[in-house]
Design a protein around this motif. Structure first.
Motif, PDB file in Angstrom:
ATOM      1  N   THR A 106       0.987 -10.349 -31.099  1.00 52.86           N
ATOM      2  CA  THR A 106      -0.194  -9.173 -31.243  1.00 52.86           C
ATOM      3  C   THR A 106      -1.472  -9.746 -31.235  1.00 52.86           C
ATOM      4  O   THR A 106      -2.675  -9.377 -31.122  1.00 52.86           O
ATOM      5  N   LYS A 135      -3.116  -9.454 -34.641  1.00 51.62           N
ATOM      6  CA  LYS A 135      -3.304  -8.866 -34.825  1.00 51.62           C
ATOM      7  C   LYS A 135      -3.736  -9.472 -36.967  1.00 51.62           C
ATOM      8  O   LYS A 135      -4.500  -9.229 -37.760  1.00 51.62           O
ATOM      9  N   LEU A 180      -5.740 -13.299 -35.646  1.00 48.89           N
ATOM     10  CA  LEU A 180      -7.125 -13.711 -35.119  1.00 48.89           C
ATOM     11  C   LEU A 180      -8.198 -12.987 -35.869  1.00 48.89           C
ATOM     12  O   LEU A 180      -9.264 -13.463 -34.981  1.00 48.89           O
ATOM     13  N   GLU A 181      -7.648 -12.264 -36.549  1.00 49.40           N
ATOM     14  CA  GLU A 181      -8.900 -11.872 -37.802  1.00 49.40           C
ATOM     15  C   GLU A 181      -8.292 -12.268 -38.980  1.00 49.40           C
ATOM     16  O   GLU A 181      -7.149 -13.537 -39.197  1.00 49.40           O
ATOM     17  N   PRO A 182      -9.011 -11.849 -40.090  1.00 54.64           N
ATOM     18  CA  PRO A 182      -8.548 -12.808 -40.811  1.00 54.64           C
ATOM     19  C   PRO A 182      -7.475 -12.045 -42.009  1.00 54.64           C
ATOM     20  O   PRO A 182      -7.142 -11.143 -41.994  1.00 54.64           O
ATOM     21  N   ARG A 183      -6.973 -12.910 -42.293  1.00 51.45           N
ATOM     22  CA  ARG A 183      -5.512 -12.823 -43.038  1.00 51.45           C
ATOM     23  C   ARG A 183      -5.048 -11.922 -43.607  1.00 51.45           C
ATOM     24  O   ARG A 183      -5.537 -11.719 -44.401  1.00 51.45           O
ATOM     25  N   GLU A 184      -4.176 -11.262 -43.120  1.00 50.32           N
ATOM     26  CA  GLU A 184      -3.421  -9.504 -43.997  1.00 50.32           C
ATOM     27  C   GLU A 184      -2.771 -10.005 -45.147  1.00 50.32           C
ATOM     28  O   GLU A 184      -1.617 -10.973 -43.686  1.00 50.32           O
ATOM     29  N   ARG A 234      -2.028 -19.787 -35.280  1.00 54.81           N
ATOM     30  CA  ARG A 234      -3.164 -19.536 -34.607  1.00 54.81           C
ATOM     31  C   ARG A 234      -3.760 -20.089 -33.446  1.00 54.81           C
ATOM     32  O   ARG A 234      -4.590 -19.373 -32.643  1.00 54.81           O
ATOM     33  N   GLU A 292      -4.723 -18.282 -30.738  1.00 58.53           N
ATOM     34  CA  GLU A 292      -6.587 -17.796 -29.561  1.00 58.53           C
ATOM     35  C   GLU A 292      -6.742 -18.616 -28.086  1.00 58.53           C
ATOM     36  O   GLU A 292      -6.777 -17.727 -27.759  1.00 58.53           O
ATOM     37  N   ASN A 350      -5.360 -16.008 -25.982  1.00 55.65           N
ATOM     38  CA  ASN A 350      -5.980 -14.514 -26.390  1.00 55.65           C
ATOM     39  C   ASN A 350      -6.896 -15.049 -25.100  1.00 55.65           C
ATOM     40  O   ASN A 350      -7.503 -14.181 -24.273  1.00 55.65           O
ATOM     41  N   THR A 365      -5.273  -7.332 -23.578  1.00 59.52           N
ATOM     42  CA  THR A 365      -5.131  -7.164 -25.078  1.00 59.52           C
ATOM     43  C   THR A 365      -4.049  -8.666 -24.648  1.00 59.52           C
ATOM     44  O   THR A 365      -3.095  -8.875 -23.789  1.00 59.52           O
TER      45      THR A 365
END
Ligand SMILES: NC(=O)c1ccc[n+]([C@@H]2O[C@H](COP(=O)([O-])OP(=O)(O)OC[C@H]3O[C@@H](n4cnc5c(N)ncnc54)[C@H](OP(=O)(O)O)[C@@H]3O)[C@@H](O)[C@H]2O)c1
Length: 320
Positions: free
Chosen positions: A207, A209, A212-216, A240, A244, A247, A256
């Motif tokens: 997905t 998530k 693409l966003e700050p690493r969780e 990543r 990208e 995406n 999405t």
């Protein structure tokens, strides 16, 4: 008519709805809304197993289908062969155990029959012919309509097929895990075995998530812990970059990343359906919008290239 004739290309996987080991907290109310969202978005296939939430996933589905009078409108698949004693999970595919398990599943799911009954994992302690003959007997009695295998390798699949016809195979398959393409997909295509893919979102990683966003941080009680090497460098950066680029392709369709990855999955030759897990109605609705459109041939090639480049980079790094 074959139960596969009217199968939606996307199914709902309900492992996470059982919460428990690997998935953490999950509210029944949210799970019910998730199933309702999937059905109203055109999904007619639910996949479950006794071991998902140690009975909870099956019970939830049973109540949901009865209350909404949906049983005969859905294609329902459950499994046999993984049992539990407290927190201990073990294999048992003996005839005696399967017959006990199927009665328990029928009670929890409030149904007399299963559209697909699947061997969850091979059991090293039970000879394949014993399991195959038991499944065949259940099919002869009409208690199950189709015989499915899951997590069988090529040789195990061929061995089982000597003692009973196999209608479907459920295996892990996604853009980040294409092992199945080597020998299983061609074999299944040749022998008319329907392939149902699991973890098509690579347990949520596709997905985007986490990338693409700050690493969780991956929570400890998530199945993607089993894929935690993907979060370690240099794989994290390789992934990543791939995500990208994927995406960008998704944006071209106003979709999405999850929708692109699901559509890619069920559009591959030999794949009948992708079983996507969802734990909220929003995820179920988002995923269902992978249906009803097509990825162009040119973009299929681009996606293929992205996956090949990722694989080559990972191989290169492993050699060092
Ligand atoms: N036969 C087997 O041995 C076997 C093994 C594994 C799975 N399965 C079946 O396949 C199903 C799916 O597999 P899976 O759950 O491992 O993998 P998956 O479908 O690749 O990933 C599902 C998870 O990704 C996250 N997610 C899903 N849609 C999303 C969205 N639109 N946006 C953001 N996050 C999203 C959710 O988890 P979070 O919300 O926690 O991020 C969800 O639970 C299972 O439920 C089960 O029915 C079978």
């Amino acid at each position: 008519m074959s139960i596969f004739t009217n199968l939606s290309k996307l199914g709902l996987g309900t492992w996470a709805l059982g919460g428990d080991i690997w998935w953490g907290k999950q509210e029944d109310r949210i799970s019910n809304e998730t199933m309702a969202a999937a059905v109203s978005s055109g999904i007619n296939f639910f996949d479950t197993a006794p071991v998902y939430g140690r009975g909870r996933s099956e019970r939830l589905i049973g109540d949901f289908l009865r209350k909404r009078k949906l049983r005969d409108k859905m294609i329902l698949a459950t499994k046999a062969g993984l049992s539990w004693e407290g927190a201990k999970i073990y294999h048992d595919l003996s005839e005696k155990k399967i017959l006990k398990e199927i009665d328990e599943s029928r009670r929890r799911l409030q149904t007399d029959y299963f559209d697909i009954y699947q061997v969850h994992w091979p059991d090293p302690n039970t000879p394949i012919p014993e399991t195959a003959r038991t499944f065949q007997k259940l099919k002869d009695k009409g208690i199950i309509k189709a015989i499915g295998l899951s997590n069988f390798n090529f040789l195990q699949l061929k061995e089982f097929s000597k003692f009973s016809p196999v209608d479907s195979l459920q295996s892990e398959y996604s853009l980040f895990n294409r092992e199945l393409e080597k020998d299983i997909i061609p074999y299944c295509q040749k022998n008319n075995i329907k392939i149902l893919t699991y973890s098509p979102l690579y347990s949520g990683l596709l997905t985007g998530k986490f990338f693409l966003e700050p690493r969780e941080k991956v929570p400890e009680d998530r199945i993607r812990q089993t894929k935690k090497e993907e979060f370690e460098e240099p794989r994290f950066t390789i992934n990543r970059q791939a995500l990208e680029n994927l995406n960008k392709i998704a944006e071209g369709y106003k979709k999405t990343l999850a929708q692109l990855m699901l559509n890619w999955n069920f559009s591959q030759p030999g794949i009948s359906l992708a079983i996507a897990g969802a734990r909220t109605p929003e995820q179920a609705r988002e995923n269902s919008l992978s249906l009803g459109w097509e990825i162009s041939q040119a973009d299929m090639e681009k996606i293929n290239n992205i996956s090949k480049i990722r694989e080559a980079k990972i191989k290169e790094f492993k050699k060092r």
